[in-house]
Design an enzyme around this catalytic site. Structure first.
Site, PDB file in Angstrom:
ATOM      1  CG  ASN A 158      -3.032   4.263   0.929  1.00 53.95           C
ATOM      2  OD1 ASN A 158      -4.141   4.362   1.456  1.00 53.95           O
ATOM      3  ND2 ASN A 158      -2.496   3.096   0.619  1.00 53.95           N
ATOM      4  CG  HIS A 179      -2.593  -0.534  -3.701  1.00 56.46           C
ATOM      5  ND1 HIS A 179      -2.776   0.786  -3.382  1.00 56.46           N
ATOM      6  CD2 HIS A 179      -2.873  -1.217  -2.556  1.00 56.46           C
ATOM      7  CE1 HIS A 179      -3.157   0.898  -2.128  1.00 56.46           C
ATOM      8  NE2 HIS A 179      -3.223  -0.310  -1.603  1.00 56.46           N
ATOM      9  CD  GLU A 213      -2.722   3.629  -6.196  1.00 56.68           C
ATOM     10  OE1 GLU A 213      -2.642   2.958  -5.138  1.00 56.68           O
ATOM     11  OE2 GLU A 213      -2.638   4.871  -6.219  1.00 56.68           O
ATOM     12  CB  SER A 224      -0.936   0.005   1.208  1.00 57.52           C
ATOM     13  OG  SER A 224      -0.217  -0.257   2.378  1.00 57.52           O
TER      14      SER A 224
HETATM   15  N1  CAA Z   1     -16.424 -10.870  -0.589  1.00 59.04           N
HETATM   16  C1  CAA Z   1     -17.473 -10.910  -1.435  1.00 59.04           C
HETATM   17  N2  CAA Z   1     -18.515 -10.058  -1.352  1.00 59.04           N
HETATM   18  C2  CAA Z   1     -18.496  -9.142  -0.350  1.00 59.04           C
HETATM   19  C3  CAA Z   1     -17.440  -9.042   0.567  1.00 59.04           C
HETATM   20  C4  CAA Z   1     -16.359  -9.947   0.415  1.00 59.04           C
HETATM   21  N3  CAA Z   1     -15.295  -9.930   1.220  1.00 59.04           N
HETATM   22  N4  CAA Z   1     -17.694  -8.022   1.438  1.00 59.04           N
HETATM   23  C5  CAA Z   1     -18.875  -7.499   1.068  1.00 59.04           C
HETATM   24  N5  CAA Z   1     -19.371  -8.178  -0.002  1.00 59.04           N
HETATM   25  C6  CAA Z   1     -20.571  -7.860  -0.774  1.00 59.04           C
HETATM   26  C7  CAA Z   1     -21.853  -8.134  -0.039  1.00 59.04           C
HETATM   27  O1  CAA Z   1     -22.302  -9.461  -0.217  1.00 59.04           O
HETATM   28  C8  CAA Z   1     -22.802  -7.131  -0.716  1.00 59.04           C
HETATM   29  O2  CAA Z   1     -23.227  -7.617  -1.991  1.00 59.04           O
HETATM   30  P1  CAA Z   1     -24.487  -6.944  -2.805  1.00 59.04           P
HETATM   31  O3  CAA Z   1     -24.119  -5.551  -3.201  1.00 59.04           O
HETATM   32  O4  CAA Z   1     -24.656  -7.856  -3.959  1.00 59.04           O
HETATM   33  O5  CAA Z   1     -25.621  -6.959  -1.810  1.00 59.04           O
HETATM   34  C9  CAA Z   1     -21.910  -5.935  -0.975  1.00 59.04           C
HETATM   35  O6  CAA Z   1     -20.564  -6.444  -0.990  1.00 59.04           O
HETATM   36  C10 CAA Z   1     -22.032  -4.904   0.118  1.00 59.04           C
HETATM   37  O7  CAA Z   1     -21.725  -5.519   1.385  1.00 59.04           O
HETATM   38  P2  CAA Z   1     -22.670  -5.436   2.672  1.00 59.04           P
HETATM   39  O8  CAA Z   1     -24.105  -5.349   2.265  1.00 59.04           O
HETATM   40  O9  CAA Z   1     -22.243  -6.527   3.604  1.00 59.04           O
HETATM   41  O10 CAA Z   1     -22.211  -4.129   3.425  1.00 59.04           O
HETATM   42  P3  CAA Z   1     -22.112  -2.657   2.932  1.00 59.04           P
HETATM   43  O11 CAA Z   1     -23.155  -2.276   1.943  1.00 59.04           O
HETATM   44  O12 CAA Z   1     -21.981  -1.883   4.183  1.00 59.04           O
HETATM   45  O13 CAA Z   1     -20.703  -2.609   2.153  1.00 59.04           O
HETATM   46  C11 CAA Z   1     -18.368  -2.386   2.002  1.00 59.04           C
HETATM   47  C12 CAA Z   1     -19.523  -3.050   2.730  1.00 59.04           C
HETATM   48  C13 CAA Z   1     -18.320  -2.891   0.567  1.00 59.04           C
HETATM   49  C14 CAA Z   1     -17.105  -2.789   2.735  1.00 59.04           C
HETATM   50  C15 CAA Z   1     -18.614  -0.832   2.012  1.00 59.04           C
HETATM   51  O14 CAA Z   1     -18.835  -0.395   3.324  1.00 59.04           O
HETATM   52  C16 CAA Z   1     -17.467  -0.054   1.433  1.00 59.04           C
HETATM   53  O15 CAA Z   1     -17.347   0.088   0.216  1.00 59.04           O
HETATM   54  N6  CAA Z   1     -16.603   0.487   2.326  1.00 59.04           N
HETATM   55  C17 CAA Z   1     -15.423   1.236   1.915  1.00 59.04           C
HETATM   56  C18 CAA Z   1     -14.364   0.278   1.478  1.00 59.04           C
HETATM   57  C19 CAA Z   1     -13.109   0.975   1.095  1.00 59.04           C
HETATM   58  O16 CAA Z   1     -12.994   2.187   1.045  1.00 59.04           O
HETATM   59  N7  CAA Z   1     -12.104   0.157   0.792  1.00 59.04           N
HETATM   60  C20 CAA Z   1     -10.783   0.657   0.463  1.00 59.04           C
HETATM   61  C21 CAA Z   1      -9.972   0.724   1.701  1.00 59.04           C
HETATM   62  S1  CAA Z   1      -8.355   1.289   1.366  1.00 59.04           S
HETATM   63  C22 CAA Z   1      -7.523  -0.073   0.885  1.00 59.04           C
HETATM   64  O17 CAA Z   1      -8.021  -1.177   0.843  1.00 59.04           O
HETATM   65  C23 CAA Z   1      -6.149   0.104   0.440  1.00 59.04           C
HETATM   66  C24 CAA Z   1      -5.116   0.592   1.349  1.00 59.04           C
HETATM   67  O18 CAA Z   1      -3.994   0.616   0.907  1.00 59.04           O
HETATM   68  C25 CAA Z   1      -5.344   1.040   2.722  1.00 59.04           C
END
Ligand code: CAA
Length: 282
Positions: free
Chosen positions: A189, A139, A151, A118
């Site tokens: 990031n 990434h 990324e 990251s």
């Molecule tokens: N595998 C498969 N499917 C998944 C899953 C996983 N691990 N996690 C969630 N899902 C699916 C769910 O089944 C659901 O499917 P549908 O749309 O078909 O209903 C969908 O994703 C949404 O999940 P939930 O309904 O359980 O929950 P939600 O609507 O609150 O979404 C989330 C959860 C997708 C995590 C959402 O909150 C989100 O987008 N959060 C922000 C995530 C983000 O910003 N990620 C980047 C972080 S930074 C990074 O990763 C890099 C770094 O370097 C730090």
């Protein structure tokens, strides 16, 4: 590219293995211990069940995808026929440098070596190999099966050909790749972490409480998670280490991590993975 090796079976590694196996690639998943690998395969199976429940994946395709994943505790066996290795091990410079030295020895000379880091410099990682032109950043974002972005980070010496291959491969995975250059924090990031840090400063200075800050960003800016909840989800230790890379890399005080973040990490409050961060998870 058909044979993909993923090194590290934690949250990012198992998510990366999941999407490659689902798209028909042969995946070798490598980790230090058999129980880590078993836990990862069970997580992939559960995450595929969510897709099955939503009608996005059939039971047969799930079974076929899982059968394409082989697990290894021996690095040499896990990478011997790799076309592409994606390293998703612990975010620690010396561990990554050591791994890339070994990968350079153990993989076919034509293999592309990618890292899911990251924030660690791709150029620095590439420099310990004899094939800097074939080293690149890939990434992925958490949760990998859901988030569309990859990324793609070009190190100083990464070739055009390797960059194009990885851009095309990411599209075959159903992702949207974005090509960026290798500077601290890349793009994701460099922009995300100052926002999270500013949210922590707002809490630290008493501007508002945890839920208030997150609600402003969720309902005001349509973010799926507020910045403090997202920090817990990423891991407060990971956020701190990325902010330190930005601070050291640019020498600019605007990236200095908030003292509250430092205190929380030192006290063991790392977010979801430790059971408590800005919120409680137990
Ligand atoms: N595998 C498969 N499917 C998944 C899953 C996983 N691990 N996690 C969630 N899902 C699916 C769910 O089944 C659901 O499917 P549908 O749309 O078909 O209903 C969908 O994703 C949404 O999940 P939930 O309904 O359980 O929950 P939600 O609507 O609150 O979404 C989330 C959860 C997708 C995590 C959402 O909150 C989100 O987008 N959060 C922000 C995530 C983000 O910003 N990620 C980047 C972080 S930074 C990074 O990763 C890099 C770094 O370097 C730090």
């Amino acid at each position: 590219m058909q044979n993909i090796t993923v090194i590290g079976s934690g949250t990012m590694g198992n998510g990366i293995a999941h999407v490659f196996a689902q798209q028909g690639f042969q995946v070798s998943l490598v980790d230090l211990k058999e129980d880590f690998l078993q836990k990862a395969v069970s997580t992939i199976s559960k995450n595929m069940d969510r897709q099955v429940a939503k009608g996005k994946l059939s039971e047969e395709d799930k079974t076929a995808a899982l059968s394409r994943i082989s697990t290894f505790t021996d690095l040499k066996s896990g990478v011997s026929s790799a076309d592409l290795v994606i390293e998703a091990a612990t975010e620690n410079l010396s561990i990554k440098l050591d791994l890339f030295r070994q990968l350079d020895e153990l993989t076919p000379k034509s293999a592309i070596l990618a890292t899911n880091t990251s924030s660690i410099s791709i150029t620095k990682i590439a420099a310990v190999t004899q094939r800097a032109g074939q080293v690149i950043g890939m990434h992925f974002m958490n949760p990998v099966p859901v988030m569309k972005l990859v990324e793609v980070i070009r190190g100083y010496a990464t070739s055009d050909e390797v960059t194009n291959d990885i851009m095309e491969l990411s599209k075959k995975l159903g992702k949207v790749p974005v090509e960026v250059n290798d500077y601290p924090g890349f793009v994701a990031n460099r922009i995300l972490m100052p926002m999270i840090n500013e949210a922590i400063y707002s809490l630290y200075e008493g501007v508002a409480g945890v839920e208030e800050i997150d609600t402003v960003m969720k309902l005001g800016m349509a973010h799926p998670m507020g910045p403090l909840q997202l920090a817990d989800f990423i891991g407060l230790d990971v956020c701190l280490s990325i902010l330190r890379v930005l601070h050291d890399g640019f020498g600019n005080p605007k990236y200095a991590p908030c003292p509250l973040l430092i205190n929380m990490v030192e006290a063991g409050y790392k977010g979801v993975k430790s059971g408590e961060g800005f919120y409680q998870y137990t």
